[in-house]
Design an enzyme around this catalytic site. Sequence first.
Site, PDB file in Angstrom:
ATOM      1  N   ASP A  59       0.865  -1.183   0.000  1.00 14.76           N
ATOM      2  CA  ASP A  59       0.000   0.000   0.000  1.00 14.76           C
ATOM      3  C   ASP A  59       0.900   1.231   0.000  1.00 14.76           C
ATOM      4  OD1 ASP A  59      -3.186   0.487   1.184  1.00 14.76           O
ATOM      5  OD2 ASP A  59      -1.781   2.173   1.079  1.00 14.76           O
ATOM      6  N   THR A 126      -0.532  14.829 -13.297  1.00  9.87           N
ATOM      7  CA  THR A 126      -1.856  15.082 -13.867  1.00  9.87           C
ATOM      8  C   THR A 126      -2.081  16.534 -14.277  1.00  9.87           C
ATOM      9  OG1 THR A 126      -4.198  15.270 -13.251  1.00  9.87           O
ATOM     10  CG2 THR A 126      -2.644  15.225 -11.439  1.00  9.87           C
ATOM     11  N   GLU A 128      -4.610  18.033 -13.577  1.00 11.77           N
ATOM     12  CA  GLU A 128      -5.284  18.702 -12.456  1.00 11.77           C
ATOM     13  C   GLU A 128      -4.332  19.653 -11.728  1.00 11.77           C
ATOM     14  OE1 GLU A 128      -8.656  18.517 -10.899  1.00 11.77           O
ATOM     15  OE2 GLU A 128      -8.836  18.239 -13.037  1.00 11.77           O
ATOM     16  N   TYR A 150      -6.840  16.729  -4.236  1.00  8.96           N
ATOM     17  CA  TYR A 150      -6.178  15.780  -5.148  1.00  8.96           C
ATOM     18  C   TYR A 150      -5.072  16.486  -5.931  1.00  8.96           C
ATOM     19  CZ  TYR A 150      -5.520  13.009  -9.420  1.00  8.96           C
ATOM     20  OH  TYR A 150      -4.967  12.322 -10.468  1.00  8.96           O
ATOM     21  N   LYS A 154      -1.078  15.742  -5.730  1.00  8.66           N
ATOM     22  CA  LYS A 154      -0.346  15.325  -6.936  1.00  8.66           C
ATOM     23  C   LYS A 154       0.803  16.287  -7.250  1.00  8.66           C
ATOM     24  CE  LYS A 154      -2.037  11.487  -8.716  1.00  8.66           C
ATOM     25  NZ  LYS A 154      -1.207  10.372  -9.188  1.00  8.66           N
ATOM     26  N   ARG A 185     -12.660   2.415 -17.548  1.00 10.38           N
ATOM     27  CA  ARG A 185     -12.711   3.570 -16.657  1.00 10.38           C
ATOM     28  C   ARG A 185     -13.633   3.287 -15.475  1.00 10.38           C
ATOM     29  NH1 ARG A 185     -10.075   7.950 -14.740  1.00 10.38           N
ATOM     30  NH2 ARG A 185     -10.470   9.862 -15.929  1.00 10.38           N
TER      31      ARG A 185
HETATM   32  P1  NDP Z   1      -7.744   4.243 -11.025  1.00  8.61           P
HETATM   33  O1  NDP Z   1      -8.517   4.919  -9.943  1.00  8.61           O
HETATM   34  O2  NDP Z   1      -8.462   3.468 -12.056  1.00  8.61           O
HETATM   35  O3  NDP Z   1      -6.640   3.286 -10.364  1.00  8.61           O
HETATM   36  C1  NDP Z   1      -5.967   3.633  -9.192  1.00  8.61           C
HETATM   37  C2  NDP Z   1      -5.196   2.441  -8.688  1.00  8.61           C
HETATM   38  O4  NDP Z   1      -4.527   2.796  -7.471  1.00  8.61           O
HETATM   39  C3  NDP Z   1      -6.068   1.212  -8.341  1.00  8.61           C
HETATM   40  O5  NDP Z   1      -5.368   0.057  -8.707  1.00  8.61           O
HETATM   41  C4  NDP Z   1      -6.156   1.299  -6.831  1.00  8.61           C
HETATM   42  O6  NDP Z   1      -6.378   0.060  -6.230  1.00  8.61           O
HETATM   43  C5  NDP Z   1      -4.781   1.800  -6.496  1.00  8.61           C
HETATM   44  N1  NDP Z   1      -4.664   2.378  -5.153  1.00  8.61           N
HETATM   45  C6  NDP Z   1      -5.478   3.296  -4.587  1.00  8.61           C
HETATM   46  N2  NDP Z   1      -5.054   3.578  -3.349  1.00  8.61           N
HETATM   47  C7  NDP Z   1      -3.964   2.820  -3.125  1.00  8.61           C
HETATM   48  C8  NDP Z   1      -3.079   2.657  -2.046  1.00  8.61           C
HETATM   49  N3  NDP Z   1      -3.229   3.360  -0.914  1.00  8.61           N
HETATM   50  N4  NDP Z   1      -2.058   1.777  -2.156  1.00  8.61           N
HETATM   51  C9  NDP Z   1      -1.909   1.044  -3.272  1.00  8.61           C
HETATM   52  N5  NDP Z   1      -2.709   1.143  -4.347  1.00  8.61           N
HETATM   53  C10 NDP Z   1      -3.727   2.030  -4.272  1.00  8.61           C
HETATM   54  O7  NDP Z   1      -6.861   5.399 -11.723  1.00  8.61           O
HETATM   55  P2  NDP Z   1      -6.311   5.492 -13.230  1.00  8.61           P
HETATM   56  O8  NDP Z   1      -5.842   4.172 -13.655  1.00  8.61           O
HETATM   57  O9  NDP Z   1      -7.274   6.244 -14.040  1.00  8.61           O
HETATM   58  O10 NDP Z   1      -5.062   6.463 -13.023  1.00  8.61           O
HETATM   59  C11 NDP Z   1      -3.758   5.950 -12.766  1.00  8.61           C
HETATM   60  C12 NDP Z   1      -2.899   7.061 -12.166  1.00  8.61           C
HETATM   61  O11 NDP Z   1      -2.806   8.135 -13.089  1.00  8.61           O
HETATM   62  C13 NDP Z   1      -3.450   7.657 -10.891  1.00  8.61           C
HETATM   63  O12 NDP Z   1      -2.338   8.009 -10.098  1.00  8.61           O
HETATM   64  C14 NDP Z   1      -4.169   8.907 -11.346  1.00  8.61           C
HETATM   65  O13 NDP Z   1      -4.212   9.860 -10.316  1.00  8.61           O
HETATM   66  C15 NDP Z   1      -3.273   9.331 -12.485  1.00  8.61           C
HETATM   67  N6  NDP Z   1      -3.895  10.082 -13.557  1.00  8.61           N
HETATM   68  C16 NDP Z   1      -4.994   9.573 -14.199  1.00  8.61           C
HETATM   69  C17 NDP Z   1      -5.541  10.230 -15.263  1.00  8.61           C
HETATM   70  C18 NDP Z   1      -6.740   9.714 -15.985  1.00  8.61           C
HETATM   71  O14 NDP Z   1      -7.362  10.496 -16.727  1.00  8.61           O
HETATM   72  N7  NDP Z   1      -7.085   8.443 -15.844  1.00  8.61           N
HETATM   73  C19 NDP Z   1      -4.938  11.507 -15.760  1.00  8.61           C
HETATM   74  C20 NDP Z   1      -3.762  11.912 -15.040  1.00  8.61           C
HETATM   75  C21 NDP Z   1      -3.262  11.221 -13.981  1.00  8.61           C
HETATM   76  P3  NDP Z   1      -7.893  -0.330  -5.719  1.00  8.61           P
HETATM   77  O15 NDP Z   1      -8.716  -0.384  -6.952  1.00  8.61           O
HETATM   78  O16 NDP Z   1      -7.684  -1.605  -5.031  1.00  8.61           O
HETATM   79  O17 NDP Z   1      -8.263   0.792  -4.805  1.00  8.61           O
HETATM   80  P1  GDR Z   2     -11.509  14.811 -13.505  1.00 14.39           P
HETATM   81  O1  GDR Z   2     -12.509  13.714 -14.111  1.00 14.39           O
HETATM   82  O2  GDR Z   2     -12.050  15.453 -12.297  1.00 14.39           O
HETATM   83  O3  GDR Z   2     -11.134  15.708 -14.648  1.00 14.39           O
HETATM   84  O4  GDR Z   2     -10.277  13.916 -13.052  1.00 14.39           O
HETATM   85  P2  GDR Z   2     -14.078  13.507 -13.934  1.00 14.39           P
HETATM   86  O5  GDR Z   2     -14.479  12.625 -15.047  1.00 14.39           O
HETATM   87  O6  GDR Z   2     -14.426  13.096 -12.555  1.00 14.39           O
HETATM   88  O7  GDR Z   2     -14.673  14.978 -14.161  1.00 14.39           O
HETATM   89  C1  GDR Z   2     -14.499  15.672 -15.386  1.00 14.39           C
HETATM   90  C2  GDR Z   2     -15.359  16.920 -15.385  1.00 14.39           C
HETATM   91  O8  GDR Z   2     -16.731  16.530 -15.487  1.00 14.39           O
HETATM   92  C3  GDR Z   2     -17.479  17.297 -14.562  1.00 14.39           C
HETATM   93  N1  GDR Z   2     -18.709  16.591 -14.209  1.00 14.39           N
HETATM   94  C4  GDR Z   2     -18.781  15.429 -13.550  1.00 14.39           C
HETATM   95  N2  GDR Z   2     -17.811  14.592 -13.091  1.00 14.39           N
HETATM   96  C5  GDR Z   2     -18.192  13.453 -12.483  1.00 14.39           C
HETATM   97  N3  GDR Z   2     -17.258  12.602 -12.057  1.00 14.39           N
HETATM   98  N4  GDR Z   2     -19.513  13.136 -12.288  1.00 14.39           N
HETATM   99  C6  GDR Z   2     -20.517  13.948 -12.709  1.00 14.39           C
HETATM  100  O9  GDR Z   2     -21.685  13.656 -12.528  1.00 14.39           O
HETATM  101  C7  GDR Z   2     -20.137  15.144 -13.391  1.00 14.39           C
HETATM  102  N5  GDR Z   2     -20.826  16.150 -13.960  1.00 14.39           N
HETATM  103  C8  GDR Z   2     -19.959  17.012 -14.446  1.00 14.39           C
HETATM  104  C9  GDR Z   2     -16.533  17.487 -13.394  1.00 14.39           C
HETATM  105  O10 GDR Z   2     -16.995  18.534 -12.542  1.00 14.39           O
HETATM  106  C10 GDR Z   2     -15.247  17.775 -14.129  1.00 14.39           C
HETATM  107  O11 GDR Z   2     -15.185  19.119 -14.471  1.00 14.39           O
HETATM  108  C11 GDR Z   2      -9.807  12.850 -13.852  1.00 14.39           C
HETATM  109  C12 GDR Z   2      -9.220  11.782 -12.908  1.00 14.39           C
HETATM  110  O12 GDR Z   2      -8.895  10.635 -13.674  1.00 14.39           O
HETATM  111  C13 GDR Z   2      -7.968  12.294 -12.221  1.00 14.39           C
HETATM  112  O13 GDR Z   2      -7.367  11.224 -11.485  1.00 14.39           O
HETATM  113  C14 GDR Z   2      -7.003  12.792 -13.291  1.00 14.39           C
HETATM  114  O14 GDR Z   2      -5.839  13.302 -12.670  1.00 14.39           O
HETATM  115  C15 GDR Z   2      -7.662  13.855 -14.142  1.00 14.39           C
HETATM  116  O15 GDR Z   2      -8.820  13.302 -14.753  1.00 14.39           O
HETATM  117  C16 GDR Z   2      -6.750  14.365 -15.249  1.00 14.39           C
END
Ligand code: NDP
Ligand code: GDR
Length: 323
Positions: A59, A126, A128, A150, A154, A185
């Site tokens: 973890d 990210t 973000e 978040y 990050k 997703r």
């Molecule tokens: P997910 O939420 O799909 O996956 C996150 C992973 O982290 C899961 O495997 C989760 O395990 C694990 N995890 C959470 N907490 C812990 C912990 N305390 N110790 C060990 N493992 C942990 O995220 P994504 O795959 O979408 O994203 C991957 C990474 O990229 C993340 O760091 C995210 O912040 C970053 N990111 C994502 C973007 C996106 O658009 N997808 C954009 C930019 C950055 P479990 O499911 O068991 O909780």
């Molecule tokens: P984000 O993704 O916050 O950009 O983070 P998310 O899909 O949650 O939101 C994108 C935008 O959509 C608006 N929104 C909603 N969002 C969610 N989740 N649910 C709703 O009902 C809704 N309605 C509108 C949000 O306000 C936001 O503006 C993702 C994650 O994968 C992060 O871990 C990663 O770092 C960034 O993308 C890049």
Amino acid sequence: MSKKALVTGVTGQDGAYLAQFLLGKGYEVFGLHARRSTDTKWRLRELGICDRVRFIEGDLADAASLQRAVIKAEPDEIYNLAAQSFVGSSWDQPLLTGTVDGLGVAALLEAVRQFKPDARFYQASTSEMFGLIQAAQQDENTPFYPRSPYGVAKLYGHWITVNYRESFALHASSGILFNHESPLRGIEFVTRKVSDAVARIKLGKQKELRLGNIDAKRDWGFAGDYVEAMWLMLQQDKADDYVVATGVTTTVRDMCKIAFECVGLNYQDHVVVDPAFFRPAEVDVLLGNPAKASLVLGWRPRTSLVQLVEMMVEADLHRVRRE
Ligand code: NDP
Ligand code: GDR
């Protein structure tokens, strides 16, 4: 001998695609797996690679477990993808988010520095971090202004990665990835919430879709394309930071329009704006400039938003029919 990679967050969206990509390249893949009471390996199973990943329990909040994982895997490459990744939850769990997404990165880098300093390290940073954007299109030189616990956590993870690179000459790179989505997703993120709802509404299992700020704009790409950029960063002689994005931004509203049109419906007949989903502070618009990744890594996004949304709606139609 095949290369060894340690992937934290291997059960997440990116972890699953990255593991698949690395296995395809002949890597031995170790996956850090946080103990949970429920099954979290469904993505790896959907990709048919679950039994090819070597799991190590650990973890990000437990530094000792990270040390053990690094010692056990002896990885050539480490991809730190684990995080509390849902922006919305970070206001409810700010300390957990800071511990895992911020300090957890330092703990992993320390384990690398002490036990495998020649390993190449990737940090999942990210868009973000740009938050309240300081330039119309964001690149590696744009100042950061995070807007959520978040984003703040990050930002620490990003800077500690840069700092360990500069302090200890670690090959540590930070990928500043913009939003990337896929059929794998998590359901809490807006694109998947929409594709799942579109499938349910089309199949008569749901009537409306409640969303928050549908005027928010994001630069959305396909996760399958983005994991290749992570790998490419670690294949360079010099570690560095890269923005990975498509260079196109779209409102949540228009993404909904595309998704509903996939099944011949009009989003306006089903989407209800619900203030319950508004965030305490919003990131209104993100638009990345991937020029450096294109020039140095030779990376380009291959999937358009329309193709991505179609793929997601198709997958959810299939899932809902099977239920
Ligand atoms: P997910 O939420 O799909 O996956 C996150 C992973 O982290 C899961 O495997 C989760 O395990 C694990 N995890 C959470 N907490 C812990 C912990 N305390 N110790 C060990 N493992 C942990 O995220 P994504 O795959 O979408 O994203 C991957 C990474 O990229 C993340 O760091 C995210 O912040 C970053 N990111 C994502 C973007 C996106 O658009 N997808 C954009 C930019 C950055 P479990 O499911 O068991 O909780
Ligand atoms: P984000 O993704 O916050 O950009 O983070 P998310 O899909 O949650 O939101 C994108 C935008 O959509 C608006 N929104 C909603 N969002 C969610 N989740 N649910 C709703 O009902 C809704 N309605 C509108 C949000 O306000 C936001 O503006 C993702 C994650 O994968 C992060 O871990 C990663 O770092 C960034 O993308 C890049």
